[in-house]
Design a protein around this motif. Structure first.
Motif, PDB file in Angstrom:
ATOM      1  N   PHE A 198      -5.301   9.060  -0.657  1.00  0.00           N
ATOM      2  CA  PHE A 198      -4.824   7.702  -0.417  1.00  0.00           C
ATOM      3  C   PHE A 198      -3.365   7.695   0.009  1.00  0.00           C
ATOM      4  O   PHE A 198      -2.944   6.958   0.903  1.00  0.00           O
ATOM      5  CB  PHE A 198      -5.029   6.851  -1.676  1.00  0.00           C
ATOM      6  CG  PHE A 198      -4.352   5.514  -1.584  1.00  0.00           C
ATOM      7  CD1 PHE A 198      -4.885   4.517  -0.785  1.00  0.00           C
ATOM      8  CD2 PHE A 198      -3.168   5.262  -2.274  1.00  0.00           C
ATOM      9  CE1 PHE A 198      -4.250   3.277  -0.683  1.00  0.00           C
ATOM     10  CE2 PHE A 198      -2.540   4.047  -2.173  1.00  0.00           C
ATOM     11  CZ  PHE A 198      -3.075   3.038  -1.384  1.00  0.00           C
ATOM     12  N   SER A 199      -2.548   8.531  -0.657  1.00  0.00           N
ATOM     13  CA  SER A 199      -1.114   8.549  -0.350  1.00  0.00           C
ATOM     14  C   SER A 199      -0.805   9.421   0.865  1.00  0.00           C
ATOM     15  O   SER A 199       0.360   9.613   1.204  1.00  0.00           O
ATOM     16  CB  SER A 199      -0.316   9.036  -1.563  1.00  0.00           C
ATOM     17  OG  SER A 199      -0.663  10.380  -1.861  1.00  0.00           O
ATOM     18  N   MET A 255       0.820  -1.200   0.000  1.00  0.00           N
ATOM     19  CA  MET A 255       0.000   0.000   0.000  1.00  0.00           C
ATOM     20  C   MET A 255       0.859   1.258   0.000  1.00  0.00           C
ATOM     21  O   MET A 255       0.530   2.256  -0.648  1.00  0.00           O
ATOM     22  CB  MET A 255      -0.923  -0.003   1.233  1.00  0.00           C
ATOM     23  CG  MET A 255      -1.895  -1.169   1.269  1.00  0.00           C
ATOM     24  SD  MET A 255      -3.098  -1.112  -0.067  1.00  0.00           S
ATOM     25  CE  MET A 255      -4.179   0.167   0.508  1.00  0.00           C
ATOM     26  N   SER A 264      -9.822   3.300  -0.830  1.00  0.00           N
ATOM     27  CA  SER A 264      -8.437   3.799  -0.811  1.00  0.00           C
ATOM     28  C   SER A 264      -8.392   5.152  -0.125  1.00  0.00           C
ATOM     29  O   SER A 264      -7.481   5.441   0.659  1.00  0.00           O
ATOM     30  CB  SER A 264      -7.891   3.915  -2.234  1.00  0.00           C
ATOM     31  OG  SER A 264      -7.889   2.665  -2.867  1.00  0.00           O
ATOM     32  N   GLY A 283       0.869   3.934  -2.700  1.00  0.00           N
ATOM     33  CA  GLY A 283       0.637   5.315  -2.290  1.00  0.00           C
ATOM     34  C   GLY A 283       1.698   6.247  -2.838  1.00  0.00           C
ATOM     35  O   GLY A 283       1.386   7.367  -3.294  1.00  0.00           O
ATOM     36  N   TYR A 332      -8.749   4.619   3.590  1.00  0.00           N
ATOM     37  CA  TYR A 332      -7.481   4.139   4.151  1.00  0.00           C
ATOM     38  C   TYR A 332      -6.508   5.305   4.325  1.00  0.00           C
ATOM     39  O   TYR A 332      -5.879   5.463   5.389  1.00  0.00           O
ATOM     40  CB  TYR A 332      -6.886   3.073   3.229  1.00  0.00           C
ATOM     41  CG  TYR A 332      -5.577   2.482   3.707  1.00  0.00           C
ATOM     42  CD1 TYR A 332      -5.560   1.404   4.573  1.00  0.00           C
ATOM     43  CD2 TYR A 332      -4.365   3.011   3.291  1.00  0.00           C
ATOM     44  CE1 TYR A 332      -4.356   0.862   5.017  1.00  0.00           C
ATOM     45  CE2 TYR A 332      -3.164   2.493   3.721  1.00  0.00           C
ATOM     46  CZ  TYR A 332      -3.150   1.408   4.586  1.00  0.00           C
ATOM     47  OH  TYR A 332      -1.962   0.882   5.034  1.00  0.00           O
ATOM     48  N   LEU A 359     -11.532   3.831  -5.890  1.00  0.00           N
ATOM     49  CA  LEU A 359     -10.772   4.728  -5.028  1.00  0.00           C
ATOM     50  C   LEU A 359     -11.491   5.049  -3.715  1.00  0.00           C
ATOM     51  O   LEU A 359     -10.919   5.721  -2.850  1.00  0.00           O
ATOM     52  CB  LEU A 359     -10.472   6.036  -5.766  1.00  0.00           C
ATOM     53  CG  LEU A 359      -9.445   5.938  -6.888  1.00  0.00           C
ATOM     54  CD1 LEU A 359      -9.384   7.258  -7.646  1.00  0.00           C
ATOM     55  CD2 LEU A 359      -8.081   5.563  -6.331  1.00  0.00           C
ATOM     56  N   PHE A 401      -8.291  -2.032  -0.032  1.00  0.00           N
ATOM     57  CA  PHE A 401      -7.789  -0.667   0.114  1.00  0.00           C
ATOM     58  C   PHE A 401      -6.843  -0.266  -1.018  1.00  0.00           C
ATOM     59  O   PHE A 401      -6.313   0.843  -1.015  1.00  0.00           O
ATOM     60  CB  PHE A 401      -7.087  -0.503   1.458  1.00  0.00           C
ATOM     61  CG  PHE A 401      -7.994  -0.768   2.634  1.00  0.00           C
ATOM     62  CD1 PHE A 401      -9.140  -0.018   2.820  1.00  0.00           C
ATOM     63  CD2 PHE A 401      -7.701  -1.767   3.541  1.00  0.00           C
ATOM     64  CE1 PHE A 401      -9.974  -0.249   3.897  1.00  0.00           C
ATOM     65  CE2 PHE A 401      -8.526  -2.011   4.620  1.00  0.00           C
ATOM     66  CZ  PHE A 401      -9.677  -1.256   4.804  1.00  0.00           C
ATOM     67  N   GLU A 402      -6.632  -1.172  -1.985  1.00  0.00           N
ATOM     68  CA  GLU A 402      -5.754  -0.832  -3.106  1.00  0.00           C
ATOM     69  C   GLU A 402      -6.473   0.134  -4.056  1.00  0.00           C
ATOM     70  O   GLU A 402      -7.660  -0.036  -4.350  1.00  0.00           O
ATOM     71  CB  GLU A 402      -5.352  -2.084  -3.877  1.00  0.00           C
ATOM     72  CG  GLU A 402      -4.505  -3.051  -3.074  1.00  0.00           C
ATOM     73  CD  GLU A 402      -4.160  -4.297  -3.892  1.00  0.00           C
ATOM     74  OE1 GLU A 402      -4.395  -4.268  -5.121  1.00  0.00           O
ATOM     75  OE2 GLU A 402      -3.663  -5.268  -3.302  1.00  0.00           O
ATOM     76  N   PRO A 403      -5.761   1.158  -4.533  1.00  0.00           N
ATOM     77  CA  PRO A 403      -6.394   2.077  -5.507  1.00  0.00           C
ATOM     78  C   PRO A 403      -6.828   1.331  -6.764  1.00  0.00           C
ATOM     79  O   PRO A 403      -6.123   0.435  -7.249  1.00  0.00           O
ATOM     80  CB  PRO A 403      -5.284   3.091  -5.814  1.00  0.00           C
ATOM     81  CG  PRO A 403      -4.334   3.002  -4.653  1.00  0.00           C
ATOM     82  CD  PRO A 403      -4.386   1.573  -4.200  1.00  0.00           C
TER      83      PRO A 403
END
Length: 968
Positions: A651-652, A589, A788, A593, A791, A785, A770-772
């Motif tokens: 997300f990032s 992740m 994501s 990210g 998260y 998204l 939770f992955e984009p």
């Protein structure tokens, strides 16, 4: 009845007659003891007694057959005495069954002495008073015959004569010690008798005492003969002589010295040295006989000398008893006792016997040695024993003894003793209680064994086992055949088997297949070669479930070196594997990210140029210009792209946020109406909000986004309707809590939980939600998204998130945010509308590596009246600053640039030109972009993409505010 009995016992005349005998409290005498032995044998009873009674006690002059402890006593309590009834009646008291007889029913002698059948024949002295009784006792009911009663009367006469002779002895006459009335027999029946002739050996038909004694003498097992030393003739010899000597009575009569000739040659000299052929006084001795057949017999003999008035010997009576078997038994017993003593010494095992009624305690030699006491100095007693017991253990020992006496449990205890030297030892005792027929304890016997070293060894083993029980790994040991010999507590928890269930069983039954060292050829070969094996295996629990484990198998060797077993140490890798998977997921992740953040950053540079130029063109065009619509479409597309980039930045965790102190309950309640409209009527919506919920620090808009995204995601998992629940509560997460893996640090958290009863998902899908751009929805129904963003928001807010779901069982997502106690900060004043007032020729140094963004900023600022100096990056800007003395009012710099990044450039500017204001621009959030920049006056931040008004407003704000770093 009781009064008559007391008067009979207390009669003064009777008591005076008793005192004249002088026998009360007198020592034991062989003459009386021999009578009781003969009576017991002739009548055939287990017990015979000669008793004397005064008004207070029952004195035992002689007894044979009484059991302990009465065998060593000289008195009986009057409460136990049957003889008192014979004294009262003046005639024999006969009892067939004392348990049924009205006078003896309930008498304690029934239980204590086992006195069931009884005959007490009065001893009537010449004054006519009854001074005592000759008694016989049987331990079972018995009908007494007239012949037995007549014999007892005859024996009572003999005893009476001896009793009265005792009184004359007290007046100064010689004290004689003879057996079975032998002197009476000799003196009263052999005055001037003719010697016995061969063929005339049968007892003459006589009456009275003489005839009785002759009949008795011929029945007993002791050899008896009477010799006249004056004539050298044998006057009497009984049948037992032939049985013992193995020669006829006729031979003895023909040669009175033949008995001596049969004495073993090694003993004959000793016999002669004692003068036993013609003894001068009574002599007891033991010697061996050589029978005509060659057999050797042991004999105990007594020579009794009868003298006349001139003290001259007139008769020699000899009594001899064959003691061969007794000797043999005694020798065997002596050897057995010696072996037992040696065995007890080697085993450090002693034995004891406690007579409860008398308090007497017998200790074997080993007990004395064990307790460090000298038997010649220390008398064994219960009190002495307790004195040796360690004071701390004494109450437990006394309670164990008391419980055994009460019959609650057997006496078995380990305790410590203290030796006179102060040394402390540990012993183990076992004992059993003997009871009478009434169930009362009368005796306790047992053993005591020193176990000091064994206890120390057991304590060491117990301590080592305790240590092994504390380790967080399963420890299992087997013998060479694979039978389990050790199984620690963690093994119980890990495999689900209790130790008592597996000890002794084959390990392959408990740890099957390749995980068993005895079934895995590779492991078995290493163990047999003396080496250890370590590796990961899939292990099976009792319920059949499998788990990963790291196992080490090693050989167990004894002191001599041979392998005597195998020990296995196993650690459960379930949590480690889960952590590794979580770490991989987290790293994945983070990588995604970083990629998303980088893309969003670059995307924002492009969007900044597109949107900025579009807005500049729109500002220059009339409202009716034909291309204005196209420019507006371009601007709207740029705004949509900006939103997408913002989601990636969320997300990032690089999105610009404005955290404040929030009450999650208030946020949920305010969004309730919107969420109900969003969910629809086919979904039942409930809230469970903790009234004492703590506060959190987060961006309100982001938290609303989290609620919205989680609710939408739950709605989409219930296309046919269902139930959605939002709950809040306070949570304390410790380091030992499994949830500690989800949050940055243990502590107090506020939990926000969104759960549904929709379709759920499997573990593989749950690990990727939770992955984009990951989605399970059909194409066109989602960007992938939503979660994501959730998260990223949660992580950016310092929290954690977990998911629990099963196919067909619904899904629960729990968000944990750190609980805070700070108060909410006051709201910042709203920015004025428009782009701020125009510039007045202020000099702005621009450092931006993106050409499009650099050109856009220059155009915006120049249009607003600022003088802009463009550089292509940090190094180019530094070259300009160092090579020019022109004043610079503001430095605008990108945060991320090749060569020298924006923060370093700002630091160099502050060092060279103190007070210069700096504006950072970046596609990342301020907290991320300026993580290494110390907040201070004269420094600002603007997120990309931005419009011309936002840029000019920020520039004006800085120029009108305090000077930058280093200003004086």
């Amino acid at each position: 009845m009781a009064g008559d009995l007391a008067r009979a016992l207390g009669d003064p005349g009777r008591l005076a007659a008793l005192r004249r005998t002088g026998l009360l409290d007198s020592p034991l005498e062989e003459s009386f003891d021999r009578i009781t032995r003969v009576v017991r044998e002739v009548i055939g009873v287990p017990v015979a007694l000669i008793s004397l009674l005064d008004d207070r006690r029952h004195f035992i002059k002689s007894q044979i057959g009484l059991r302990d402890p009465w065998a060593t006593r000289r008195e009986l309590p009057l409460s136990h005495s049957y003889s008192r009834y014979a004294i009262e009646a003046g005639r024999p008291f006969v009892v067939v069954d004392a348990r049924e007889h009205p006078l003896t029913r309930g008498n304690p002698a029934v239980e204590d002495l086992d006195a069931i059948a009884y005959v007490g024949t009065p001893l009537v002295v010449s004054s006519g008073h009854v001074v005592g009784t000759l008694c016989v006792v049987d331990t079972k009911p018995r009908e007494w015959t007239e012949a037995e009663l007549a014999l007892l009367r005859e024996f009572a006469g003999i005893v009476t004569a001896e009793v009265e002779r005792g009184g004359r002895r007290g007046e100064g006459r010689d004290r004689l010690e003879v057996g079975v009335g032998v002197k009476d027999f000799v003196e009263e029946t052999t005055g001037e008798r003719a010697p016995v002739r061969p063929g005339d050996l049968e007892p003459r038909v006589m009456g009275g005492v003489e005839g009785t004694i002759l009949r008795i003498a011929d029945r007993i097992h002791e050899a008896v003969w009477i010799w006249d030393p004056r004539s050298g003739a044998i006057e009497y010899v009984n049948r037992a002589y032939e049985e013992i000597w193995g020669q006829s009575r006729e031979l003895l009569c023909a040669d009175p010295g033949v008995w001596l000739a049969a004495v073993h040659p090694e003993d004959r000299g000793r016999i002669l040295s004692l003068g036993l052929r013609i003894p001068k006084e009574d002599v007891d001795t033991e010697f061996r006989l050589v029978r005509p057949c060659g057999g050797i017999r042991w004999v105990r003999s007594r020579a009794i000398v009868i003298r006349d008035e001139r003290r001259e010997p007139v008769r020699i009576a000899r009594i001899a008893l064959d003691i061969t078997e007794w000797k043999r038994t005694s020798e065997s017993l002596r050897r057995a006792e010696a072996r037992l003593t040696d065995a007890q010494r080697i085993a450090r095992l002693g034995n004891w016997q406690w007579e409860i009624a008398t308090g007497e305690l017998f200790w074997s030699e080993e007990v004395y040695r064990m307790f460090g006491l000298d038997p010649a100095v220390h008398q064994a007693s219960y009190e002495a024993f307790l004195g040796c017991v360690h004071p701390v253990d004494r109450p437990a020992v006394e309670e164990a003894v008391a419980a055994a006496l009460r019959g609650e449990r057997a006496y078995s205890i380990d305790h410590r003793i203290v030796l006179p030297t102060g040394e402390v030892r540990t012993v183990h005792e076992e004992g059993e209680v003997h009871r009478n027929r009434a169930g009362q304890p009368v005796r306790m016997i047992g053993t005591v064994q020193e176990i000091t070293e064994r206890r120390r060894a057991e304590d060491r083993v117990r301590f080592q086992a305790m240590l092994l029980d504390q380790v967080g790994e399963a420890v299992v040991a087997t013998d060479p055949t694979g039978a389990i010999t050790y199984w620690n507590r963690f093994a119980e928890r890990l495999f689900g088997w209790r130790g008592d269930e597996v000890l002794g069983r084959a390990v392959v039954e408990i740890i099957p297949n390749e995980s068993c060292p005895h079934q895995n050829p590779r492991i078995r070969e290493l163990i047999e070669s003396g080496e250890s094996w370590t590796g990961e295996l899939v292990l099976t629990r009792r319920d059949g479930s499998e788990f990963p484990g790291i196992v080490t198998y090693s050989p167990i060797r004894d002191g001599a070196g041979p392998i005597v077993g195998v020990v296995g140490i196993c650690a459960d890798l379930t949590d480690q594997k889960r952590l590794e998977e979580q770490l991989r997921q987290t790293q994945k992740m983070e990588a995604i990210g970083q990629l998303a953040g980088g893309l969003a950053h670059d995307f924002n540079n492009v969007l900044t140029a597109i949107a900025g130029h579009a807005e500049l063109l729109l500002a220059d065009l009339a409202p009716t210009h034909p291309i204005r619509g196209d420019l507006e479409e371009i601007l709207q597309a740029a705004n949509r792209a900006t939103s997408l980039a913002r989601q990636l930045l969320t997300f990032s965790r690089r999105q610009v946020v404005s955290p404040t102190i929030l009450d999650l309950n208030a946020v949920v309640v305010e969004m309730e109406r919107m969420l109900r409209r969003l969910l629809g009527e086919d979904i039942e919506f409930t809230m469970e909000l903790d009234g004492a919920l703590g506060q959190v620090r987060a961006d309100r808009g982001q938290i609303e986004q989290v609620l919205l995204n989680l609710s939408v995601n739950a709605r989409d998992a219930m296309p046919g309707g269902g139930r959605l629940r939002i709950a809040t509560r306070n949570e304390m997460i410790t380091g030992a809590d499994a949830r500690a893996q989800l949050v940055p640090a243990p502590g107090e958290y506020v939990a926000l939980e969104v759960s549904d009863n929709g379709c759920g998902m499997d573990a593989e899908v749950a690990s990727r939600i939770f992955e984009p751009f990951f989605t399970t929805k059909e194409q066109g129904r989602g960007t992938g998204l939503g979660l994501s963003m959730v998260y990223g928001i949660v992580k950016q807010s310092g929290g954690g998130i977990e998911v629990a779901s099963e196919p067909g069982r619904g899904t629960t997502l729990r968000v944990y945010l750190p609980r805070v106690t700070a108060q909410a900060a006051p709201s910042a004043p709203a920015s004025p509308p428009g782009g701020g007032r125009a510039g007045d020729g202020e000099v702005v140094l621009l450092a931006e590596d993106d050409v499009a963004v650099r050109g856009l900023i220059r155009r915006i600022l120049v249009n607003k009246g600022y003088r802009v100096i463009e550089t292509e990056g940090g190094l180019d800007a530094l070259d300009y600053i160092e090579g020019s003395s022109e004043p610079i009012d503001l430095v605008i710099t990108d945060v991320v640039m090749p060569g020298i990044a924006g923060p370093e450039l700002a630091s160099r500017v502050a060092a060279g030109r103190p007070g210069t204001r700096v504006l950072f621009i970046s596609g990342y959030a301020e907290e991320t972009a300026l993580a290494e920049v110390e907040p201070r006056a004269g420094i600002g931040f603007l997120e990309k993409p931005f419009d011309p008004d936002a840029l000019t407003r920020k520039v004006r704000e800085l120029l009108d505010g305090p000077a930058g770093p280093g200003a004086t």
